[in-house]
Scaffold this active site. Sequence first.
Site, PDB file in Angstrom:
ATOM      1  N   HIS A   1      17.592  15.084  -6.647  1.00  0.00           N
ATOM      2  CA  HIS A   1      17.551  15.005  -5.185  1.00  0.00           C
ATOM      3  C   HIS A   1      17.466  13.564  -4.705  1.00  0.00           C
ATOM      4  CE1 HIS A   1      13.152  14.385  -4.474  1.00  0.00           C
ATOM      5  NE2 HIS A   1      12.985  15.095  -5.570  1.00  0.00           N
TER       6      HIS A   1
ATOM      7  N   ASP B   1      10.049   9.145  -7.003  1.00  0.00           N
ATOM      8  CA  ASP B   1      10.407  10.564  -6.865  1.00  0.00           C
ATOM      9  C   ASP B   1      11.405  10.667  -5.709  1.00  0.00           C
ATOM     10  OD1 ASP B   1      10.587  13.257  -6.302  1.00  0.00           O
ATOM     11  OD2 ASP B   1       8.475  13.531  -5.834  1.00  0.00           O
TER      12      ASP B   1
ATOM     13  N   GLU C   1      15.381  18.396  -0.776  1.00  0.00           N
ATOM     14  CA  GLU C   1      14.555  19.034  -1.800  1.00  0.00           C
ATOM     15  C   GLU C   1      13.110  19.103  -1.338  1.00  0.00           C
ATOM     16  OE1 GLU C   1      12.046  19.258  -5.558  1.00  0.00           O
ATOM     17  OE2 GLU C   1      12.015  17.803  -3.930  1.00  0.00           O
ATOM     18  N   GLU C   2      12.662  18.041  -0.708  1.00  0.00           N
ATOM     19  CA  GLU C   2      11.242  17.928  -0.344  1.00  0.00           C
ATOM     20  C   GLU C   2      10.854  18.861   0.808  1.00  0.00           C
ATOM     21  OE1 GLU C   2       9.263  16.484  -2.199  1.00  0.00           O
ATOM     22  OE2 GLU C   2      10.178  14.734  -3.139  1.00  0.00           O
TER      23      GLU C   2
ATOM     24  N   ASP D   1      14.179  15.120 -12.320  1.00  0.00           N
ATOM     25  CA  ASP D   1      13.279  14.798 -11.214  1.00  0.00           C
ATOM     26  C   ASP D   1      12.146  13.905 -11.725  1.00  0.00           C
ATOM     27  OD1 ASP D   1      12.001  14.925  -8.694  1.00  0.00           O
ATOM     28  OD2 ASP D   1      12.496  17.042  -8.452  1.00  0.00           O
TER      29      ASP D   1
ATOM     30  N   HIS E   1       4.522  10.945  -3.957  1.00  0.00           N
ATOM     31  CA  HIS E   1       4.321  11.311  -2.548  1.00  0.00           C
ATOM     32  C   HIS E   1       3.293  10.434  -1.848  1.00  0.00           C
ATOM     33  CE1 HIS E   1       6.280  15.563  -2.602  1.00  0.00           C
ATOM     34  NE2 HIS E   1       6.904  14.724  -3.399  1.00  0.00           N
TER      35      HIS E   1
END
Lengths: 366, 352, 332
Positions: free
Chosen positions: A81, A186, A215-216, A238, A330
């Site tokens: 992603h 990420d 994706e998130e 990923d 994140h």
Amino acid sequence: MTKTNETHTELALEIGASQLELLEKLCNATAVSGDEHEVRQIVLEEIKPHVDEVKVDALGNVLATRFGRGENRLRVMLAAHMDEIGFMVVKKHDDGLFEFERIGGIDERQLPGKPVLVGREHLPGVIGAKPIHMTTSNERKNKIETSALRIDLGPEIGDKVKPSDRAAFATRFEVIGPSLRAKALDNRLGVATLIELLKHAPEQIDLLAAFTVQEEVGLRGAGVAAYAFHPDMAVAVDATPANDFPHWDDDDENDRYNTRLDAGPAIYVMDFYTIPDRRLINWLVETGEQTGTPYQLRQPGGGGTDAGAIHKVREGIPSVSVSVPIRYAHTAVSLARLDDWAYTLNLLHTALGRITPDLLAGERRD
Amino acid sequence: MIDLLAHLKDMLSVAGLSGFEKPIREIVQKAWAPLTDELSVSKIGSLHGLKIGRGEQPRHRVMISAHMDAIGLMVTGMQDGLLRFTEVGGIDPRILPGQLVIVHGREDLPGVVVQPPAHVLPETDGDGPVAMKYLFVDVGLRPGDVAEKVRVGDTISFAQEPLELTGEALAGHTLDNRVSVAATTLCLEELKNRAHQWDVWAVASAQEEETLGGALTSPFDIRPDIAIVIDVCFAKGPGSSDWRSLPFGEGVGLGYGPNIHPALYQRFEQKAKALEIPYHQDLMPRMSGTDAMAVQVVAEGIPCMVLGIPLRYMHTPVETVSLKDIRRAGRLMAAVIADLMPETLEQIQWEE
Amino acid sequence: MKPLIKKLVETPGPSGFEYAIRDVIREEIADFADEIRVDALGSLIAKKGTKTDAGLRVMISAHIDEIGLMATHIDEHGFVRFVNIGGVSPLTCIGGRVLFMDGTQGVIGMDGIERGKMPALSDLFIDVGATSKDDCPVKVGDVCGFERPFLDLGKRMVAKSMDDRIAAVVAIEAMKRLKNTPHEVHFVFSTQEEVGLRGAITAAYGVDPEVGFAIDVTRSGDTPRTNPKMATALGDGPAIKVRDASFIADPRLVEWMVKSAQDAGIPYQMEVLEAGGTDGRAIQLTRAGVPAGCVSIVCRYIHSPSEMVDSDDVENAVRLLVKLLEAPIILD
């Protein structure tokens, strides 16, 4: 724990200056879910000379195909992603202050006092919070909610920023000793990995690379990409948290580390969205064992990757996921080991080269 | 000319809960029959109306998706002639006590939602809000008659009659999302006099409030090149004043976020400006909460636009909307659709 | 049917690891199917019958997976930490026994926790009798199911995996008894239902049915002080589902099923399940949509190691299913 290898001399694909440069460019670009433009441009530019077909689909996924040669080629989909967690400006206030919303899973406690870049122009701003002097002890017991925070771009920002603009953390990419430190590792690590794999694609398979969007916010791009490709099998590439911290109580073992840094690529055995096909888990594990490439099994549990959407498409697509272990996913600053990335790239490269139609002969083996 | 108020009142006179859309579908069928070339019903109950374009074959397709299903209640059991129930769609149980309802049993039975007194409830539920599982519907019949006329699984709909308020405001149940079906009707009517090139597929979709089922399945059949999802959005009102709410009666909402293709957003915004149709940007940073969540990811993916009609008191029997915004939405959709040329699809690209 | 029930409920098969139960069922149905295949997610799909003018392509889905556990960590003393596969309550784990797919057995223990505090799964561990990490036969990613023998209480039967092996039994038995059908029936023994109907999603796409039915268990409302209340009871017949949390059964099918049961004099009850989902959703929402319903077997103590069903309900569910499949399906 695996010993790190300082030189990688035995690796087929090395991470050199040009690979790091590409990763730096990818990490420093902004691509908040739903607005992946900047990363998409980099991807298109990088892969065009190396693929036979490429298109951008209705959601903004980049779908690229590199055909192999010979008979009975499996159609192998790789998905990484492009999007990252970030923000959307939702309301303008006076004095260059803007209200914002989080996009993707961001812990609110990570927000106060962080620099951000807003909009396509990457205008600098800061996420401001109330000074400690003006908070009460009761207030300090609670986390500061997003609605109490503002992005401040200075009083003369004028119309250069408006509601609907996206913003991302402003952290710049750096190599620190054996580590990579950046925002959005990420999943720019996955994107960079796919680009390298396309450049060095094995001949006996058709490589179908999906650089996916959204994706998130719910694995939204990957499903339509898989529907379009209709592959025989799929691998999601990923990044996954390495939560290998010491337990606060020395007597206790940290039994929920998810993955560990320096232990190589993390192969999934189960996450929230997928129970991968054991044939594919074994294929990766055997590749690691037989080539001496370090790998680890990611602890089963929560989380998810694009495989969660892909494996349920059409009549079912055998799928598995491989992630680079990273710390502090994140947040504004994530950290990975260069070696873990190198081993991830090489494990995948070698494993793809070993694929024969026999891999999927017979039934799903549990 | 369609009488908007009458059309709406027609639609508000029937139930049509998610999964049980037949009564509302029949009304929409009647309204759309003179405005479309073909009508069909999907396997799970969505209504598809095709209005053929004037372009050459193969023509591109635009789909309008407006869900027609309603929220409501469903019988789960009975005791002493009183009905226990659960919800269909999302309902705040605090708005239920004292509401007039209709129980759709072997015949339609008028009823009222009742809140039992505290002394027959668990201690913790004394003077707080009473959970749905402790509420009853009383249809005023003796237990034997109830058992004869009502069965577990029967649906219950709100009985609130539509109310005309001042300034072309209308209140009632199920304005979410019959107002969007009405806007779609107006759009089809307007297109009768326009030489649109693309095929227009108007869909009154089923099951939005529960599974997004209509929106997941109809596009798989129709395979539109682009889709316009029209639904209600939040209007500013009591307890609803932040950035998520738009002014009441002052224009339509143009959705913006990951569910929406930016090139479609731009076409709508430009057209609204050109026609001086008032609008507000409706930010949807993550998901839109509409059929577009489903439509966008059907098959190989479908570029979507989300259009909103601002509405107050969502998911209560007194949802309130301005007729002006319904007309604006219909007119805007028709104008955008009439502008779709054979080559337009190539312009709906990601690289801006 | 009891020997078949015993065989099916005692075969382990947590979601994603259905190979053993799939083999057992494949052998059982071999003589009664026209065609058998396995799809990419491991669902067993058996075709029976030829479509006539009055017939449809019909999918019957009974899931063969069960809830279970997966090892996440082996500590230095050889204790195994785990996560759930599907909906597992810590309350039904404590003191329980587990069986790993390789035959390793173990018991579930619990960290010292505060009195009156509900334990979390992360407070529990599996003890397989190892003395250290080195002699623990379990590795990260290994899977186990709950271990509990079939218990025959006469009219009532108890097992760890009535959900949903009893439905698999109903489907198998219906397959055996179904002699004449106007339909092309695809009996799907689906996988990974407990983790999100995943097997049925891909199987439904592959079968591309015109009508579909899930067979599954549903909650009973006939135990002391049940809350929330539910109007279902053991022994009152198979339940015809109106809705659950995952989908709304096609009302045309519901009416037709009710009428079919009434015509055949088969007892039935109506079901509105407020939590939980079934393969019916996967069937209904595949491709351009499919009319879908569900026949449920009322079951007490679902997702515990002692799930209880009624023998007459099972027999009547078979009768109802056969009745439904023998006739043209009327949708109006």
